[in-house]
Design a protein around this motif. Structure first.
Motif, short mmCIF file in Angstrom:
data_model
loop_
_atom_site.label_atom_id
_atom_site.label_comp_id
_atom_site.label_asym_id
_atom_site.label_seq_id
_atom_site.Cartn_x
_atom_site.Cartn_y
_atom_site.Cartn_z
N ARG A 225 0.82 -1.21 0.00
CA ARG A 225 0.00 0.00 0.00
C ARG A 225 0.85 1.26 0.00
O ARG A 225 0.46 2.31 -0.50
CB ARG A 225 -0.94 0.00 1.22
CG ARG A 225 -2.00 -1.08 1.21
CD ARG A 225 -2.95 -0.92 0.03
NE ARG A 225 -3.72 0.30 0.09
CZ ARG A 225 -4.93 0.42 0.67
NH1 ARG A 225 -5.48 -0.65 1.22
NH2 ARG A 225 -5.56 1.56 0.68
N ARG A 226 2.04 1.16 0.60
CA ARG A 226 2.94 2.32 0.65
C ARG A 226 3.94 2.35 -0.50
O ARG A 226 4.74 3.28 -0.60
CB ARG A 226 3.70 2.31 1.98
CG ARG A 226 2.81 2.55 3.20
CD ARG A 226 3.63 2.51 4.47
NE ARG A 226 2.81 2.80 5.65
CZ ARG A 226 3.27 2.78 6.90
NH1 ARG A 226 4.56 2.46 7.12
NH2 ARG A 226 2.49 3.05 7.91
N GLY A 227 3.93 1.30 -1.33
CA GLY A 227 4.85 1.26 -2.45
C GLY A 227 6.29 1.01 -2.04
O GLY A 227 7.22 1.45 -2.72
N LYS A 228 6.49 0.30 -0.95
CA LYS A 228 7.84 0.02 -0.46
C LYS A 228 8.14 -1.47 -0.59
O LYS A 228 7.25 -2.32 -0.57
CB LYS A 228 7.97 0.44 1.01
CG LYS A 228 7.80 1.94 1.23
CD LYS A 228 8.00 2.28 2.70
CE LYS A 228 7.89 3.79 2.93
NZ LYS A 228 8.08 4.14 4.36
N ALA A 229 9.42 -1.79 -0.70
CA ALA A 229 9.85 -3.18 -0.79
C ALA A 229 9.83 -3.81 0.59
O ALA A 229 10.23 -3.19 1.58
CB ALA A 229 11.24 -3.26 -1.39
N TRP A 230 9.37 -5.06 0.64
CA TRP A 230 9.36 -5.78 1.92
C TRP A 230 10.73 -6.38 2.19
O TRP A 230 11.44 -6.84 1.28
CB TRP A 230 8.34 -6.90 1.88
CG TRP A 230 8.34 -7.73 3.14
CD1 TRP A 230 7.61 -7.52 4.25
CD2 TRP A 230 9.13 -8.90 3.40
NE1 TRP A 230 7.89 -8.48 5.20
CE2 TRP A 230 8.82 -9.33 4.70
CE3 TRP A 230 10.09 -9.60 2.66
CZ2 TRP A 230 9.41 -10.45 5.29
CZ3 TRP A 230 10.68 -10.71 3.24
CH2 TRP A 230 10.35 -11.13 4.54
N SER A 231 11.12 -6.39 3.47
CA SER A 231 12.31 -7.12 3.91
C SER A 231 12.06 -7.56 5.34
O SER A 231 11.26 -6.95 6.07
CB SER A 231 13.57 -6.26 3.84
OG SER A 231 13.53 -5.24 4.83
N GLN A 232 12.72 -8.63 5.73
CA GLN A 232 12.53 -9.13 7.09
C GLN A 232 13.00 -8.11 8.11
O GLN A 232 12.39 -7.94 9.18
CB GLN A 232 13.29 -10.44 7.28
CG GLN A 232 13.01 -11.13 8.62
CD GLN A 232 11.55 -11.50 8.77
OE1 GLN A 232 10.99 -12.21 7.95
NE2 GLN A 232 10.91 -11.00 9.84
#
Length: 538
Positions: A225-232
């Motif tokens: 939704r925020r247009g950011k890449a996921w990372s652990q």
């Protein structure tokens, strides 16, 4: 990013689009119970998921109106906008959302008369509508449809609102209640406990804490939704910051644990109210046996002979006195070296009241001897309705042996965990409260065992830590056997209570008629052959 919510979900953009709803949201929508309740963490997307379901309900041919009640006007607006978005995604024709006033039904001359702002979405093809109310109406009885109460724990006069909403169930409609907790004494928490105790029919409870929501993809959704890449690393930081933000309130706001829920689960007054001093056979009996370390290493036949004699002397007369027309069940909390191994036998009368009839405590009793004692008891229980045994740790072997002999439907091997406690411990408490579980022997040690049940992060259970009371320590010192108590009777009684709510029981049978009752000659020959087989022991 697409505006279509069906394309929103965790995973790289290059992959096939994941489902629009996270697993716990799907589970909520799939539940078609007339009354369902969700205790949840903050900001887990339940309003959004409920909107998806409500549009389908209102737009369907033969559907229902939906009345959404929220704690604030902002929540009502957010919900109705979500409904409009889902309608567009489903490609349903819906009139543009509108604002209006809801008359609370008070008399015009009444200075307390209120007009409450509403948001409405109409579906012309079905003739149904979704109405979002910014605060609680004083009277829902004039309405008919699905009722959704969001953040119910924070609604004014929730008890009265619930009473009015339940009228919808009589006409086949549904009630959905969603909220975070607001204290252990709140009517929302009371409703959950009633459902778990089986007092609200087939109503269901969903529990979605922050940890589960994150595990099932909540932060993935946030990233998309925020247009950011996921990372652990980003997820771990986000989780830590959320918990830091709520501070001391994190347990209630994120973990579904109502505040002020620590301490004893059962009050002293409640326990003693269900205790009795009535002597057997009408009242219960406690049999306590203890063995020294050397007993376990005697020859097998010597131990078996000694245990058989102990059973005949200590148990036989009490078991023989049990009425033959009553159903009996048992629960066992297993222990070998440190705690007591407790078998509790309960009896159900024609009024479905369960009474404790026999409590057998075994201290430092060898595994094989415990099996021998248990089988001695089960074999003599009239109308044996089943049992439930602690199959956690070392208890698994004894539970498995009992299930092999008497059948897995008659003896359940229970792995005690938070989910099991949460689902079934309220039934124990409810039974004590309404008197359908009674006749506990008036005994200091049994009382302290029941008091050992604590609410730990909202889950009623016996803590892992030592629960040894002063009375138990004194009894251990007097016996000379270095054992402790760890809520042992509480678990045995809990499992005995559970044994009676399982879908199992004694097998009804009717003896075959004698050959002289009218069988033909062929049947007489078959009967004779069967008798010969039995005589020869084939």
């Amino acid at each position: 990013m697409s505006d279509n919510p069906l394309l929103i979900g965790p995973g790289p953009a290059a992959e096939a689009p994941p489902p629009a709803l996270l697993p716990y949201q799907q589970e909520w929508i799939a539940d078609d119970a007339q009354l369902k309740v969700c205790e949840k963490s903050r900001r887990t997307g339940f309003t959004w998921a409920e909107a998806a379901d409500d549009v389908l309900i209102a737009a369907a041919e033969g559907g229902s109106n939906v009345f959404y009640i929220s704690a604030t006007q902002d929540m009502a607006r957010e919900y109705i906008e979500a409904c409009a978005m889902w309608a567009r995604s489903y490609d349903f024709a819906a009139l543009q959302l509108s604002e209006g006033l809801y008359d609370d039904g008070a008399d015009v001359a009444d200075p307390g008369k209120r007009f409450i702002k509403t948001y409405e979405l109409n579906f012309p093809k079905s003739g149904r509508r979704i109405v979002a109310l910014s605060s609680r109406p004083t009277n829902l009885r004039g309405k008919q449809g699905v009722i959704v109460i969001d953040e119910a724990a924070f609604a004014p006069e929730l008890a009265g609102l619930l009473k009015a909403a339940m009228a919808m169930l009589l006409w086949g409609d549904k009630v959905r209640i969603i909220s975070t907790h607001d204290g252990v004494e709140n009517p929302f928490n009371a409703l959950i406990q009633e459902i778990r105790a089986g007092k609200r029919g087939k109503a269901t409870v969903h529990r979605v804490d922050f940890a589960r929501a994150v595990r099932e993809g909540l932060f993935h959704r946030v990233c998309l939704r925020r247009g950011k890449a996921w990372s652990q690393e980003a997820e771990d930081e986000w989780v830590a910051s959320a918990r830091a933000f709520y501070g001391d309130d994190a347990a209630e706001e994120l973990d579904c644990v109502p505040s002020q829920s620590a301490g004893a689960y059962l009050s002293l007054a409640l326990i003693e109210q269900r205790m009795t001093t009535t002597p057997p056979p009408e009242g219960p009996v406690i049999v306590r046996g203890k063995w020294d370390d050397a007993f376990a290493y005697l020859p097998e036949d010597v131990r078996a002979h000694a245990i058989r004699g102990w059973c005949e002397e200590e148990l036989s007369s009490h078991l023989a006195a049990l009425p033959k027309d009553r159903r009996h069940a048992f629960g066992q909390d297993f222990a070998r070296n440190r705690d007591q191994s407790v078998i509790t036998v309960t009896q159900q009368d024609p009024m479905l009241i369960e009474r404790v009839k026999l409590v057998v405590e075994l201290a430092n009793c060898p595994f094989s001897s415990q099996q021998q004692i248990l089988e001695f008891i089960i074999d003599r229980l009239p109308r044996f309705a089943g049992g439930a045994m602690d199959a956690t740790g070392n208890g698994a072997a004894l539970a498995e042996a009992a299930a092999q002999k008497y059948g897995v439907l008659m003896v359940e091997q229970v792995k005690l965990n938070d989910g099991f406690y949460l689902a079934h411990m309220p039934k124990l408490k409810a039974g004590l409260q309404d008197g359908t579980l009674t006749d506990i022997p008036r005994d200091e040690l049994l009382r302290d065992d029941l008091r050992a049940i604590k609410l730990i992060k909202g889950v009623p259970k016996v803590p892992q830590a030592d629960t040894q009371s002063a009375a138990a320590k004194a009894a251990a010192a007097e016996s000379g056997v270095k054992l402790r108590r760890h809520g042992d009777f509480a678990i045995a009684l809990f499992l005995a209570k559970y044994a009676f709510v399982r879908e199992a029981g004694e097998i009804a049978w009717t003896p075959a008629p004698a050959s002289t009752s009218g069988w033909d000659e062929a049947d007489d020959d078959a009967a004779a052959e069967l008798g010969l087989i039995r005589k020869r022991g084939w």
